[in-house]
Write a protein that holds these residues in place. Structure first.
Motif, PDB file in Angstrom:
ATOM      1  N   SER A 279      72.746  86.686  52.665  1.00  0.00           N
ATOM      2  CA  SER A 279      74.145  87.686  52.631  1.00  0.00           C
ATOM      3  C   SER A 279      73.976  88.787  53.754  1.00  0.00           C
ATOM      4  O   SER A 279      74.534  88.764  54.809  1.00  0.00           O
ATOM      5  CB  SER A 279      73.905  88.163  51.277  1.00  0.00           C
ATOM      6  OG  SER A 279      75.094  89.129  51.038  1.00  0.00           O
ATOM      7  N   SER A 305      76.176  83.244  52.631  1.00  0.00           N
ATOM      8  CA  SER A 305      77.034  83.678  51.753  1.00  0.00           C
ATOM      9  C   SER A 305      77.351  85.117  51.568  1.00  0.00           C
ATOM     10  O   SER A 305      76.909  86.120  50.715  1.00  0.00           O
ATOM     11  CB  SER A 305      76.441  83.276  50.255  1.00  0.00           C
ATOM     12  OG  SER A 305      75.189  84.131  50.157  1.00  0.00           O
ATOM     13  N   TYR A 306      78.334  85.681  52.601  1.00  0.00           N
ATOM     14  CA  TYR A 306      78.606  87.077  52.622  1.00  0.00           C
ATOM     15  C   TYR A 306      79.464  87.374  51.482  1.00  0.00           C
ATOM     16  O   TYR A 306      79.311  88.533  50.870  1.00  0.00           O
ATOM     17  CB  TYR A 306      79.538  86.936  54.028  1.00  0.00           C
ATOM     18  CG  TYR A 306      79.021  88.551  54.702  1.00  0.00           C
ATOM     19  CD1 TYR A 306      77.758  88.550  55.111  1.00  0.00           C
ATOM     20  CD2 TYR A 306      79.838  89.320  55.136  1.00  0.00           C
ATOM     21  CE1 TYR A 306      77.152  89.804  55.482  1.00  0.00           C
ATOM     22  CE2 TYR A 306      79.612  90.436  56.199  1.00  0.00           C
ATOM     23  CZ  TYR A 306      78.210  90.743  56.265  1.00  0.00           C
ATOM     24  OH  TYR A 306      77.988  91.750  56.844  1.00  0.00           O
ATOM     25  N   CYS A 308      80.638  87.142  47.410  1.00  0.00           N
ATOM     26  CA  CYS A 308      80.293  86.887  46.227  1.00  0.00           C
ATOM     27  C   CYS A 308      80.803  85.411  45.844  1.00  0.00           C
ATOM     28  O   CYS A 308      80.125  84.442  45.160  1.00  0.00           O
ATOM     29  CB  CYS A 308      80.384  87.803  45.186  1.00  0.00           C
ATOM     30  SG  CYS A 308      79.237  89.176  45.100  1.00  0.00           S
ATOM     31  N   LYS A 311      78.489  82.773  47.267  1.00  0.00           N
ATOM     32  CA  LYS A 311      77.146  82.959  46.663  1.00  0.00           C
ATOM     33  C   LYS A 311      77.363  81.938  45.388  1.00  0.00           C
ATOM     34  O   LYS A 311      76.446  81.103  44.894  1.00  0.00           O
ATOM     35  CB  LYS A 311      76.722  84.389  46.167  1.00  0.00           C
ATOM     36  CG  LYS A 311      76.403  85.313  47.136  1.00  0.00           C
ATOM     37  CD  LYS A 311      76.038  86.544  46.932  1.00  0.00           C
ATOM     38  CE  LYS A 311      75.603  87.575  48.141  1.00  0.00           C
ATOM     39  NZ  LYS A 311      76.884  88.125  48.568  1.00  0.00           N
ATOM     40  N   ALA A 327      75.842  92.040  44.113  1.00  0.00           N
ATOM     41  CA  ALA A 327      74.926  91.232  44.840  1.00  0.00           C
ATOM     42  C   ALA A 327      73.692  91.750  45.356  1.00  0.00           C
ATOM     43  O   ALA A 327      72.939  90.878  45.351  1.00  0.00           O
ATOM     44  CB  ALA A 327      75.684  90.832  46.033  1.00  0.00           C
ATOM     45  N   THR A 353      69.591  89.577  50.480  1.00  0.00           N
ATOM     46  CA  THR A 353      70.714  90.365  50.100  1.00  0.00           C
ATOM     47  C   THR A 353      70.228  91.697  49.999  1.00  0.00           C
ATOM     48  O   THR A 353      69.321  92.264  49.746  1.00  0.00           O
ATOM     49  CB  THR A 353      71.340  89.676  48.715  1.00  0.00           C
ATOM     50  OG1 THR A 353      72.409  90.542  48.240  1.00  0.00           O
ATOM     51  CG2 THR A 353      70.075  90.042  47.501  1.00  0.00           C
TER      52      THR A 353
ATOM     53  N   GLY B 301      81.941  83.941  54.612  1.00  0.00           N
ATOM     54  CA  GLY B 301      80.458  83.370  54.744  1.00  0.00           C
ATOM     55  C   GLY B 301      80.745  81.906  55.846  1.00  0.00           C
ATOM     56  O   GLY B 301      81.408  81.807  56.207  1.00  0.00           O
TER      57      GLY B 301
END
Lengths: 428, 428
Positions: A279, A305-306, A308, A311, A327, A353, B301
């Motif tokens: 992240s 996975s920038y 959510c 993610k 996050a 993260t 992402g």
């Protein structure tokens, strides 16, 4: 009494700030490693009078002069002309150099213009430094007690020319053989390492022990001088043992390129694969891993996975957890690493993260708060980092987070607690 | 007649090669932009006699001396002492500096040791340059026709100190106002840009037009001098129009930080999101995007699909295609980008697949062969790149591939053919 060195770089581009003088840095490390004492760097532009004056100044205050740049046809071989004048030498045509230049162009399939042959004019009586990485040959000579080495400017030519061509010639200046070994240290700042070793560093003369700070890391170089390589290595070995005993698990390797290389080599030896889930580091862990040639034999891939929803959607992090805790928490780091192992089908996965900055996140988490996790077949570990510092910079915070993630792999491979150790960043 | 400048950097660490002299580069750009003529860089170690001698040499050959480093308590304020001696000044205690140093420590919540107050001793009659980015104040003074500016060494302090503190003081040296504007160019090498503009660059005097090569890019800086900012801007505008007319779509922005920033700003303005799918760049595209603060408002992402099973399993690239054509082909680049759009739920996605080197791949594809693709709501485009060069380096190849991928987004945003234009890399 060790020799003193001046590095003179020639190039208007350096004075305009178009490029940074990385040659001076690289050569300084090499020359210091030889036991020579670099006292001055200087830079002048493409101006014959100033180059000549700088060479005359250099010979008055150092006994080894290394020049970079100002060779080659586009600058009229400025440095050669000016230094030949400063040292009262004539330039003479070296047919074997002309032949090498012709061969270079033939090898890379480019046509050679005639002005390239001007590069075959070198100071009379010099030792020619053949250039296998470009067209302009370098040279080395001694004149009235000054040792002069001239190297091309492009960094991709300058450093290999130094190592492969100039070094054997310069070896005469250091009686015997010089060997060095570099221990890489992660997990303590330079000042902490220095305070542990200061006394020994001051005492030691042969070998010497010197620290070099790199962003988030410290390198310790042990350099010994002896009649033979074996004798030099025998001097180095007990100091290496001593440093390792003092620093323990902070030392992650010797003569290696960095944490990524150590992690990849260790995994390759065990036949294991690696993946990433990022992240706040936003692809930087994967980038650092794939900087290493041959990473593909170990590294399967990663998920950045920038947001959510990535993610949750791609890595399978629990939506309820994200809703409840946001996050930036240990549980999300853990689920990201575990999710990456599953999705990417790899043996180990690391995750990050946190808050890279420049601003705190919308839950008020401070800049520099980062969680890294490692998921492995035998468990999952999370490390909470506080990477804030006086000069908190986004790139520094991210770089440190990458180092910590890679170090977790290294520690797991060595059988140490992957999340162990104080998570302090390097000092400023 | 423009003023001449010497930059004197003080620090043994520079001479050992532990750090590169990035201060000298950054200051050279700033000073050149002011219309001052930087003639010399020099570096000496933490040695009072050599610092003093270097200052005396500098005043004999330049009329502006800018020093970096050797301030602060750990180096005993070496540079201040040596320069005060060289210029016949006394150091006097500045209570307001002491107060600022105390406030700085209070602000960052660290305890101040008393030796920090030694930093409040500065040359008598100097103009104090208050340091909001660290503890050591800088100073500026004029002595017998020489203008002296002293700045701290850490790059995170040196450059802001110069811009915010020293520049207003130095402005007296340039009559009137100096303004500059930097056009960013991608898609042509420096020599190609120079050959298009050489004649105009030589003709122009006010404003001046100067190119700076960056890896894979060129910056063109237009600098004008005039009694007022408005008049300077009025001189710049027609030259900017002229350059834009000559270079056309090669110019991607003015006064921007880079391609990632331009792509993110354009997408943000249109309310669109971005994702990545990377093979040979291995996370580097995502890293470059997330280097930009605030990227999260656009960037959802990415997937680093280094192994083919990740390309197939996570991104949905056809296994039959991978088996038949291997990973390095236009179709795989296309399916990766399209897959990323779907998996990440983003409006646009860029991808990369190719051979970063150092060796050709197992299908014999040469180093530097890279495909980048852009998938958007209105179509998908692929660009075939040959990034091989005389000095093919893995990091250079990867960096250029990232630039090309980001430039496809920029071109799409501008309504240009995203895959258009010659895909030549920058020249060596």
């Amino acid at each position: 009494m060790s020799h003193t060195v001046e590095i003179l770089s020639v190039g208007t581009e350096l004075l305009l700030g178009g490029i940074v003088n990385s040659d001076a840095q690289a050569l300084s490390r090499e020359l210091s490693g030889l036991g020579l004492n670099v006292l001055y760097h200087s830079v002048v532009g493409d101006n014959p009078e100033r180059v000549k004056a700088a060479a005359e100044l250099a010979r008055s205050r150092a006994d080894v002069l290394v020049t970079t740049g100002g060779l080659g046809p586009t600058c009229d071989d400025l440095t050669k002309q000016a230094l030949a004048e400063a040292f009262g030498k004539k330039l003479v045509f070296h047919p074997e150099c002309a032949q090498n230049i012709r061969c270079f162009f033939a090898r890379v399939g480019r046509e050679m213009t005639e002005n390239n042959l001007q590069q075959a004019w070198l100071p009379e009586g010099c030792h020619v430094l053949d250039n296998a990485w470009g067209t302009a040959p370098g040279c080395a000579f001694e004149a009235e007690g000054t040792y002069v080495v001239m190297l091309p400017g492009p960094p991709s030519e300058c450093l290999p020319m130094f190592r492969e061509r100039a070094l054997p010639w310069l070896a005469r200046l250091s009686e015997g053989v010089i060997r060095s070994r570099t221990l890489r240290v992660f997990g303590a700042g330079e000042s902490a390492v220095e305070s542990l070793l200061r006394e020994r560093m001051n005492e030691l003369e042969n070998p010497t022990l010197a620290p070099y700070a790199k962003e988030g890391e410290v390198e310790l170089r042990i350099t010994a001088k002896a009649p033979t390589a074996e004798e030099a290595d025998a001097l180095i070995a007990p100091v290496e043992r001593e440093v390792r005993a003092l620093l323990g698990e902070l030392v992650y390797g010797a003569d290696v390129s960095g944490l990524a290389q150590v992690a990849l080599d260790g995994l390759r030896n065990r036949g294991l694969t690696l993946g990433t889930a990022e992240s706040c580091t936003g692809g930087f862990i994967a980038k650092r891993i794939t900087d290493v040639p041959g990473a593909a034999s170990v590294f399967k891939g990663g998920v950045v996975s920038y947001h959510c929803e990535v993610k949750a959607g791609v890595l399978g992090v629990s939506q309820a957890l994200l809703d409840e805790k946001s996050a930036v928490c240990a549980e999300v780091a853990r689920e990201m690493a575990q999710g990456a192992r599953k999705v990417l089908g790899c043996d180990l996965a690391v995750s990050s993260t946190g808050v890279a900055g420049p601003d705190p996140d919308d839950r008020g988490n401070p800049v520099g708060l980062v969680y890294t996790a490692l998921a492995a077949p035998d468990g999952c570990w999370v490390k909470k980092l506080n990477l804030a510092s006086l000069s908190a910079r986004r790139d520094r915070t991210r770089n440190l987070a990458v180092n910590h993630a890679l170090d977790m792999v290294r520690r797991w491979l060595e059988g140490l607690d992957p999340a162990g150790m104080d998570a302090a960043g390097a000092d400023d």
